[in-house]
Design a protein around this motif. Structure first.
Motif, PDB file in Angstrom:
ATOM      1  N   LEU B 118       1.181  -1.459   0.083  1.00 12.70           N
ATOM      2  CA  LEU B 118      -0.108   0.065   0.131  1.00 12.70           C
ATOM      3  C   LEU B 118       0.942   0.966   0.187  1.00 12.70           C
ATOM      4  CD1 LEU B 118      -2.933   1.449   0.155  1.00 12.70           C
ATOM      5  CD2 LEU B 118      -2.831   1.201   2.240  1.00 12.70           C
ATOM      6  N   ARG B 119       1.546   0.736   1.015  1.00 15.38           N
ATOM      7  CA  ARG B 119       2.898   2.109   0.524  1.00 15.38           C
ATOM      8  C   ARG B 119       3.646   2.868  -0.937  1.00 15.38           C
ATOM      9  NH1 ARG B 119       5.035   0.466   5.343  1.00 15.38           N
ATOM     10  NH2 ARG B 119       7.022  -0.267   4.742  1.00 15.38           N
ATOM     11  N   ILE B 122       0.838   4.541  -2.934  1.00 16.01           N
ATOM     12  CA  ILE B 122       0.836   6.187  -3.149  1.00 16.01           C
ATOM     13  C   ILE B 122       2.239   7.059  -2.715  1.00 16.01           C
ATOM     14  CG2 ILE B 122       0.525   7.383  -0.686  1.00 16.01           C
ATOM     15  CD1 ILE B 122      -1.240   4.862   1.411  1.00 16.01           C
ATOM     16  N   HIS B 141      -2.302  18.511   3.523  1.00 14.11           N
ATOM     17  CA  HIS B 141      -3.283  17.086   3.587  1.00 14.11           C
ATOM     18  C   HIS B 141      -1.868  16.181   4.389  1.00 14.11           C
ATOM     19  CE1 HIS B 141      -6.924  18.703   1.877  1.00 14.11           C
ATOM     20  NE2 HIS B 141      -6.386  18.752   0.807  1.00 14.11           N
ATOM     21  N   LEU B 169      -5.949  16.261  -5.522  1.00 20.03           N
ATOM     22  CA  LEU B 169      -7.225  15.419  -4.343  1.00 20.03           C
ATOM     23  C   LEU B 169      -7.445  14.063  -5.203  1.00 20.03           C
ATOM     24  CD1 LEU B 169      -8.004  14.263  -1.413  1.00 20.03           C
ATOM     25  CD2 LEU B 169      -9.720  16.499  -1.590  1.00 20.03           C
ATOM     26  N   LEU B 172      -5.744  11.838  -6.619  1.00 20.88           N
ATOM     27  CA  LEU B 172      -5.486  10.565  -6.206  1.00 20.88           C
ATOM     28  C   LEU B 172      -6.393   9.647  -5.722  1.00 20.88           C
ATOM     29  CD1 LEU B 172      -3.075  12.410  -3.860  1.00 20.88           C
ATOM     30  CD2 LEU B 172      -1.810  10.452  -4.702  1.00 20.88           C
ATOM     31  N   ARG B 173      -7.673  10.619  -5.469  1.00 17.38           N
ATOM     32  CA  ARG B 173      -9.236   9.470  -5.901  1.00 17.38           C
ATOM     33  C   ARG B 173      -8.909   8.793  -6.958  1.00 17.38           C
ATOM     34  NH1 ARG B 173     -14.001  12.864  -2.956  1.00 17.38           N
ATOM     35  NH2 ARG B 173     -14.019  10.189  -2.330  1.00 17.38           N
ATOM     36  N   LEU B 176      -6.012   5.866  -6.539  1.00 18.21           N
ATOM     37  CA  LEU B 176      -6.491   5.164  -5.511  1.00 18.21           C
ATOM     38  C   LEU B 176      -7.895   5.327  -4.829  1.00 18.21           C
ATOM     39  CD1 LEU B 176      -3.755   6.330  -3.349  1.00 18.21           C
ATOM     40  CD2 LEU B 176      -3.334   3.899  -3.919  1.00 18.21           C
ATOM     41  N   LEU B 179      -8.721   3.178  -1.953  1.00 23.35           N
ATOM     42  CA  LEU B 179      -8.890   3.489  -0.606  1.00 23.35           C
ATOM     43  C   LEU B 179     -10.287   5.162  -0.435  1.00 23.35           C
ATOM     44  CD1 LEU B 179      -4.695   4.346   0.224  1.00 23.35           C
ATOM     45  CD2 LEU B 179      -6.427   3.016   1.362  1.00 23.35           C
ATOM     46  N   ALA B 180     -10.264   5.230  -1.309  1.00 22.62           N
ATOM     47  CA  ALA B 180     -10.546   6.323  -1.347  1.00 22.62           C
ATOM     48  C   ALA B 180     -12.477   6.254  -0.881  1.00 22.62           C
ATOM     49  CB  ALA B 180     -11.400   8.023  -2.907  1.00 22.62           C
ATOM     50  N   ASP B 181     -12.880   4.504  -0.829  1.00 21.74           N
ATOM     51  CA  ASP B 181     -14.435   4.006  -0.110  1.00 21.74           C
ATOM     52  C   ASP B 181     -14.862   4.080   0.706  1.00 21.74           C
ATOM     53  OD1 ASP B 181     -13.519   1.670   0.392  1.00 21.74           O
ATOM     54  OD2 ASP B 181     -13.871   0.767  -1.387  1.00 21.74           O
ATOM     55  N   ASP B 182     -15.723   4.533   1.747  1.00 19.09           N
ATOM     56  CA  ASP B 182     -15.826   3.914   2.833  1.00 19.09           C
ATOM     57  C   ASP B 182     -14.872   3.050   3.594  1.00 19.09           C
ATOM     58  OD1 ASP B 182     -17.484   6.200   2.799  1.00 19.09           O
ATOM     59  OD2 ASP B 182     -18.761   5.218   3.271  1.00 19.09           O
ATOM     60  N   THR B 183     -14.603   1.927   3.086  1.00 16.22           N
ATOM     61  CA  THR B 183     -14.326   0.749   3.531  1.00 16.22           C
ATOM     62  C   THR B 183     -12.640   0.854   4.139  1.00 16.22           C
ATOM     63  OG1 THR B 183     -14.180  -0.389   1.576  1.00 16.22           O
ATOM     64  CG2 THR B 183     -16.264  -0.398   2.804  1.00 16.22           C
ATOM     65  N   GLY B 184     -11.931   1.974   2.757  1.00 10.05           N
ATOM     66  CA  GLY B 184     -10.859   2.377   2.441  1.00 10.05           C
ATOM     67  C   GLY B 184      -9.849   1.229   1.745  1.00 10.05           C
TER      68      GLY B 184
END
Lengths: 128, 188
Positions: B118-119, B122, B141, B169, B172-173, B176, B179-184
């Protein structure tokens, strides 16, 4: 100052940014790494200082070399004025570089002597 | 000889001044070391060695400006500006290296706590932003600078920084999205 401060972000955007901040973070510096970091900064600083101390010697050596090249042997006549003038931009650059590196508004005495000899500038006492 | 004697007190003053400067610098490094390291790490995409190099070089450059900045806040802003420039210089060199690197050679994964994959994702997504977008996003941010502080550090108007933030932003959304949805990105 560690929390995001842009309050115009929507909740979903804030959550996203928070996840990035959480997952993309370095490991904290251990005591040993902090000490190593500080030592490395000081070592860099000392290297920089040594270089700055050597610079005037380098400038003097370059000027001396130019002197030997363009003044001829003792007793000989100086080269024609146009030949000497070829060396002036180079010497000027050396002196200006040294001056800029020293971050000083006043030329040290040895530079002033060299400037007088090479640039035909009148000798002036250092300003207080 | 008389000249040397006359210059001795001035030399002592110079030494004392340098010692005071060194003490002030030491305190500055201790106060800002942790944050400089973290900011540099994020700006250079998680490369620990590059982050140390960028942060240390920024400190050395700050040393020369200690006398110019009596207020610590001004010195800090100036210091972060230097650090950001160092990081941007690093990115330029990385672009040159990447052009020479063989396709199958991957840069080292960023090291840190948590999920290494994940790192890396990103870091890659941040790396695709423009230098200004990346810098604005990391400062505001990830590091919590205000828009005004980031604008001072980046030497750009606040409106420009806001525009960089908005675009960064959005990109990135997209990049990724999981990661942008509610469950991350985590399975329920």
């Amino acid at each position: 100052m560690n929390a995001p401060q842009d309050d115009r972000l929507q909740p979903a955007e804030q959550a996203f940014v928070g996840r990035l901040a959480r997952h993309f973070a370095p490991p904290p510096l251990s005591a040993a790494r902090r000490a190593a970091f500080d030592a490395a900064v000081w070592a860099r600083l000392q290297r920089r200082r040594r270089r700055r101390r050597l610079l005037p010697a380098g400038a003097a050596a370059a000027a001396a070399l130019l002197w030997l090249l363009f003044s001829g042997h003792p007793g000989e006549r100086l080269p024609p004025a146009e030949t000497r003038s070829d060396a002036m931009p180079l010497l000027q650059a050396v002196l200006e570089d040294a001056l800029a590196e020293e971050e000083s508004a006043v030329l040290p005495a040895e530079y002033r002597v060299l400037a007088q000899v090479f640039l035909d500038r009148p000798w002036t006492e250092a300003q207080p | 000889m008389a000249g040397r004697v006359a210059h001795a007190p001035a030399a002592r003053v110079g030494t004392v001044r340098e010692a005071e400067r060194d003490a002030r610098f030491r305190a500055f490094v201790v106060a800002y070391r942790e944050r400089a390291w973290r900011l540099a790490w994020r700006l250079v995409g998680g490369d620990a060695a590059a982050a140390e190099d960028v942060a240390q070089e920024a400190f050395v450059k700050a040393y020369r400006a200690l006398d110019r900045f009596r207020e610590e806040a001004s010195l800090a802003t100036w210091f972060y500006r230097i650090l950001v420039r160092q990081a941007q210089s690093y990115w330029r060199w990385q672009a040159v290296r990447a052009a020479w690197r063989r396709q199958d050679q991957q840069p080292a994964a960023p090291q840190g706590p948590g999920d290494p994959l994940l790192r890396r994702r990103i870091a890659t997504a941040l790396g695709r932003l423009s230098p200004s977008q990346r810098t604005a996003f990391v400062l505001v941010h990830l590091e919590g600078f205000s828009v005004r502080e980031a604008a001072q550090v980046m030497a750009k108007p606040e409106g420009t920084v806001k525009s960089h933030l908005h675009r960064a932003l959005r990109l990135l959304r997209q990049e990724l999205a999981d990661l942008a949805d509610d469950t991350g990105g985590q399975a329920p």
